[in-house]
Design a protein around this motif. Sequence first.
Motif, PDB file in Angstrom:
ATOM      1  N   GLU A 242      20.714 -18.651  21.216  1.00  0.00           N
ATOM      2  CA  GLU A 242      21.969 -19.388  19.952  1.00  0.00           C
ATOM      3  C   GLU A 242      21.166 -19.581  19.185  1.00  0.00           C
ATOM      4  O   GLU A 242      21.914 -19.068  18.647  1.00  0.00           O
ATOM      5  CB  GLU A 242      22.835 -20.412  21.174  1.00  0.00           C
TER       6      GLU A 242
ATOM      7  N   LYS B  48      20.405 -21.569  25.036  1.00  0.00           N
ATOM      8  CA  LYS B  48      19.877 -22.293  24.076  1.00  0.00           C
ATOM      9  C   LYS B  48      19.437 -21.547  23.431  1.00  0.00           C
ATOM     10  O   LYS B  48      19.190 -21.887  21.459  1.00  0.00           O
ATOM     11  CB  LYS B  48      19.284 -23.632  24.279  1.00  0.00           C
TER      12      LYS B  48
ATOM     13  N   LYS C 287      20.040 -16.711  17.619  1.00  0.00           N
ATOM     14  CA  LYS C 287      21.522 -15.980  16.605  1.00  0.00           C
ATOM     15  C   LYS C 287      22.026 -16.531  15.730  1.00  0.00           C
ATOM     16  O   LYS C 287      22.325 -16.050  14.786  1.00  0.00           O
ATOM     17  CB  LYS C 287      22.583 -15.989  17.103  1.00  0.00           C
ATOM     18  N   GLN C 288      21.423 -18.438  15.139  1.00  0.00           N
ATOM     19  CA  GLN C 288      22.020 -19.286  14.003  1.00  0.00           C
ATOM     20  C   GLN C 288      20.609 -18.278  12.776  1.00  0.00           C
ATOM     21  O   GLN C 288      20.924 -19.477  12.033  1.00  0.00           O
ATOM     22  CB  GLN C 288      21.913 -20.449  14.403  1.00  0.00           C
TER      23      GLN C 288
END
Length: 136
Positions: free
Chosen positions: A74, A71, A77-78
């Motif tokens: 993720e 998570k 990366k955002q």
Amino acid sequence: MQHSTGKIMKCAMCGKEESTPGTFPMVIGVGRICLSCGMEKVTCDVCGQEVKRLTSSRFQGKNLCLRDHMKEVEKYKQHIVKTFDEDSESVEEILHRSLTDAPLGYTLVTVKRARNSMHVWEAEYEKSEILQSRCS
Ligand SMILES: [Zn+2]
Ligand SMILES: [Zn+2]
């Protein structure tokens, strides 16, 4: 002739050397660790669950269980950080460009001077849909 045997690794936690090269498992963000350190419990900084160090990771300074590791990666990366240099453009220009040059699908969160620089600015962006879901 070259020695083809791998290097003997030291445990990143206690410093113990492995007996045969390649026996210490790798823990993300920690390094190779011996099995006794691997069996130690660590607490996930996100969900508070106790997991074996072997099945944990260190990411961005946090202990994470594998599920939260995925998570966090993720989320990371955002998140986009763009840098601007005050030496090559004015502050007004930087503030303006950080808005107009936002990466596609990303929303500007903040613009601030970089912590260890007098002239570099950092603009932080987050994926737009994340920001929206958080605000609703
Ligand atoms: Zn160890
Ligand atoms: Zn967790």
